[in-house]
Design an enzyme around this catalytic site. Structure first.
Site, PDB file in Angstrom:
ATOM      1  N   SER A 107      13.635 114.408  58.084  1.00 41.59           N
ATOM      2  CA  SER A 107      14.143 115.765  58.680  1.00 41.59           C
ATOM      3  C   SER A 107      13.026 116.803  58.545  1.00 41.59           C
ATOM      4  CB  SER A 107      15.018 116.300  57.798  1.00 41.59           C
ATOM      5  OG  SER A 107      14.979 116.391  56.391  1.00 41.59           O
ATOM      6  N   HIS A 165       3.910 111.990  49.194  1.00 43.44           N
ATOM      7  CA  HIS A 165       4.617 112.192  47.788  1.00 43.44           C
ATOM      8  C   HIS A 165       4.555 111.261  46.733  1.00 43.44           C
ATOM      9  CE1 HIS A 165       7.451 114.806  50.632  1.00 43.44           C
ATOM     10  NE2 HIS A 165       6.213 115.336  50.659  1.00 43.44           N
TER      11      HIS A 165
HETATM   12  P1  NAD Z   1      15.694 113.375  54.458  1.00 46.34           P
HETATM   13  O1  NAD Z   1      16.644 112.882  53.435  1.00 46.34           O
HETATM   14  O2  NAD Z   1      15.579 114.798  54.397  1.00 46.34           O
HETATM   15  O3  NAD Z   1      15.793 113.001  55.970  1.00 46.34           O
HETATM   16  C1  NAD Z   1      16.245 111.533  56.332  1.00 46.34           C
HETATM   17  C2  NAD Z   1      16.275 111.674  57.721  1.00 46.34           C
HETATM   18  O4  NAD Z   1      16.497 110.425  58.281  1.00 46.34           O
HETATM   19  C3  NAD Z   1      17.445 112.415  58.362  1.00 46.34           C
HETATM   20  O5  NAD Z   1      16.893 113.191  59.551  1.00 46.34           O
HETATM   21  C4  NAD Z   1      18.532 111.158  58.936  1.00 46.34           C
HETATM   22  O6  NAD Z   1      19.063 111.798  60.058  1.00 46.34           O
HETATM   23  C5  NAD Z   1      17.512 110.285  59.079  1.00 46.34           C
HETATM   24  N1  NAD Z   1      17.973 108.918  59.259  1.00 46.34           N
HETATM   25  C6  NAD Z   1      19.262 108.397  58.794  1.00 46.34           C
HETATM   26  N2  NAD Z   1      19.435 107.279  58.635  1.00 46.34           N
HETATM   27  C7  NAD Z   1      18.450 106.894  59.582  1.00 46.34           C
HETATM   28  C8  NAD Z   1      18.180 105.501  59.932  1.00 46.34           C
HETATM   29  N3  NAD Z   1      18.838 104.620  59.637  1.00 46.34           N
HETATM   30  N4  NAD Z   1      16.928 105.311  60.874  1.00 46.34           N
HETATM   31  C9  NAD Z   1      16.108 106.485  60.980  1.00 46.34           C
HETATM   32  N5  NAD Z   1      16.344 107.706  60.680  1.00 46.34           N
HETATM   33  C10 NAD Z   1      17.594 107.851  59.782  1.00 46.34           C
HETATM   34  O7  NAD Z   1      14.334 112.904  53.965  1.00 46.34           O
HETATM   35  P2  NAD Z   1      12.932 113.293  54.156  1.00 46.34           P
HETATM   36  O8  NAD Z   1      12.691 113.825  55.398  1.00 46.34           O
HETATM   37  O9  NAD Z   1      12.116 111.672  54.045  1.00 46.34           O
HETATM   38  O10 NAD Z   1      12.343 114.129  52.810  1.00 46.34           O
HETATM   39  C11 NAD Z   1      13.067 114.013  51.503  1.00 46.34           C
HETATM   40  C12 NAD Z   1      11.915 113.862  50.693  1.00 46.34           C
HETATM   41  O11 NAD Z   1      12.528 112.832  49.690  1.00 46.34           O
HETATM   42  C13 NAD Z   1      10.798 113.220  51.180  1.00 46.34           C
HETATM   43  O12 NAD Z   1       9.683 113.360  50.341  1.00 46.34           O
HETATM   44  C14 NAD Z   1      11.442 111.651  51.027  1.00 46.34           C
HETATM   45  O13 NAD Z   1      10.273 110.891  51.438  1.00 46.34           O
HETATM   46  C15 NAD Z   1      11.879 111.646  49.487  1.00 46.34           C
HETATM   47  N6  NAD Z   1      12.666 110.782  49.548  1.00 46.34           N
HETATM   48  C16 NAD Z   1      12.159 109.139  49.629  1.00 46.34           C
HETATM   49  C17 NAD Z   1      12.859 108.102  49.545  1.00 46.34           C
HETATM   50  C18 NAD Z   1      12.152 106.805  49.635  1.00 46.34           C
HETATM   51  O14 NAD Z   1      11.091 106.513  49.191  1.00 46.34           O
HETATM   52  N7  NAD Z   1      12.820 106.018  50.281  1.00 46.34           N
HETATM   53  C19 NAD Z   1      14.324 108.289  49.350  1.00 46.34           C
HETATM   54  C20 NAD Z   1      15.008 109.523  49.675  1.00 46.34           C
HETATM   55  C21 NAD Z   1      14.114 110.588  49.606  1.00 46.34           C
END
Ligand code: NAD
Length: 232
Positions: free
Chosen positions: A182, A114
Site C-alpha cells: 500500500s 524493514h
Molecule cells: P500493507 O498491509 O499495508 O498492504 C498490503 C497490500 O497488499 C494492500 O495494498 C493489499 O491490497 C495488497 N494485497 C492483498 N492481497 C494481495 C495479493 N494476493 N496479491 C497482491 N497484493 C495483495 O503492507 P505493506 O504495504 O507491505 O506495509 C506494511 C508493513 O508491514 C511493511 O513493512 C510490511 O512488509 C510489513 N509486513 C510484512 C509482512 C511479511 O513479511 N510477510 C506481513 C505483514 C506486514
C-alpha cells in the site's frame, strides 16, 4: 498496457514487494483483513519501548511469528521473481517484508528495508546474526544484553545502508514492478517516485487501488502470482 510487455524486454528490473506478495503463502498483511495489528497492539509488541519494558513478552510474540512464518512456503510469485533474477542477474529485489520468503525461493541480494525476522542483533556490542531457531533458545547475547529481532519496528529508523542500496537500484532501473504494497510508509513510499524520475516503466500489481496508484502507467489488478505470470 500492450499485451506483449514481458520481463525479457527490460534490462534492469526492480521488484518492490510488500505484504501482499506473501498473502498467497498464508501470511496476512498488517492493514488488510485478518491483519496482525487488528488483533495485537503494536505498542505492546513491536516498538523499542515495548522491548525495553518487557523483552520476554516481545520475544514470546516474535517466537510465535517466527513459527507461523517458518511454517509457510514461498509461493509462485516469489518463485517467478527468483527465476527472473536467475535469468538476468541485474535484477534487484527491494522488499518491505521481513519473512525471508524471497531468499527461500532462491533470490539473492534482497534489500530488506524493514529487516528480517530471521536476524537478531545486539545493540550493546553491535553484533548481528542469522538465526532460524524457533523458539530462540538463548534470548541474551554473550554480553548479557537481550538479542532483539533485527526488524524495523514502529518508530525505528531504517538503516542508512539499506536505504542507499535501494536508491542505487532505483536510479538505474528501467522497469519497476510494485507488488502487494500500500506504500504509505516513508521512505518506502518515495521509491516509486525515484524510479519514475529515472525514466522507468512502472507496473503496480495489487488487487486494489492504492494511494500511489496514480504514479503507475500500468496497473495490474489481481493477486500477485497470477499477475506476475502474465509478464513472463
Ligand atoms: P500493507 O498491509 O499495508 O498492504 C498490503 C497490500 O497488499 C494492500 O495494498 C493489499 O491490497 C495488497 N494485497 C492483498 N492481497 C494481495 C495479493 N494476493 N496479491 C497482491 N497484493 C495483495 O503492507 P505493506 O504495504 O507491505 O506495509 C506494511 C508493513 O508491514 C511493511 O513493512 C510490511 O512488509 C510489513 N509486513 C510484512 C509482512 C511479511 O513479511 N510477510 C506481513 C505483514 C506486514
Amino acid at each position: 498496457m500492450g499485451d506483449s510487455m514481458r520481463f525479457a524486454d527490460f534490462e534492469r528490473i526492480v521488484f518492490f514487494t510488500g505484504a501482499g506478495l506473501s498473502v498467497e503463502s498464508g501470511i496476512p498483511t498488517y492493514r488488510g483483513k485478518g491483519g496482525l495489528w487488528h488483533e495485537y497492539n503494536y505498542e505492546d509488541f513491536a516498538c523499542q519501548r515495548a522491548f525495553d519494558r518487557a523483552p520476554d513478552r516481545v520475544w514470546d510474540f516474535h517466537d510465535k511469528r517466527r513459527a507461523a512464518i517458518g511454517a509457510c512456503a514461498p509461493n509462485e510469485g516469489h518463485k517467478i521473481i527468483a527465476d527472473v533474477q536467475r535469468e538476468n542477474s541485474r535484477t534487484k529485489i527491494i522488499t518491505q517484508n521481513i519473512d525471508g520468503l524471497h531468499q527461500r525461493a532462491g533470490a539473492t541480494d534482497v534489500v530488506e528495508l524493514h529487516g528480517s525476522i530471521w536476524r537478531i542483533r545486539c545493540d550493546a556490542c553491535f553484533r548481528t546474526e542469522l538465526s532460524n531457531e524457533t523458539p530462540l533458545g538463548e534470548r541474551r547475547c554473550s554480553c548479557g544484553r537481550y538479542w532483539r529481532p533485527d526488524i524495523v519496528w514502529f518508530e525505528d529508523a531504517l538503516h542508512d545502508k539499506t536505504v542507499r542500496a535501494a536508491e542505487q537500484a532505483l536510479v538505474e532501473c528501467d522497469l519497476f514492478v510494485s507488488i502487494g504494497t500500500s506504500a504509505v510508509v516513508y521512505p518506502a513510499a518515495a521509491m516509486p517516485q525515484i524510479a519514475q524520475r529515472a525514466g522507468a516503466t512502472l507496473i503496480e500489481i495489487n488487487p486494489e487501488e492504492t494511494q500511489a496508484s496514480h504514479l503507475y502507467e500500468h496497473p495490474l489488478r489481481g493477486p500477485a502470482s497470477a499477475m506476475l505470470r502474465t509478464l513472463i
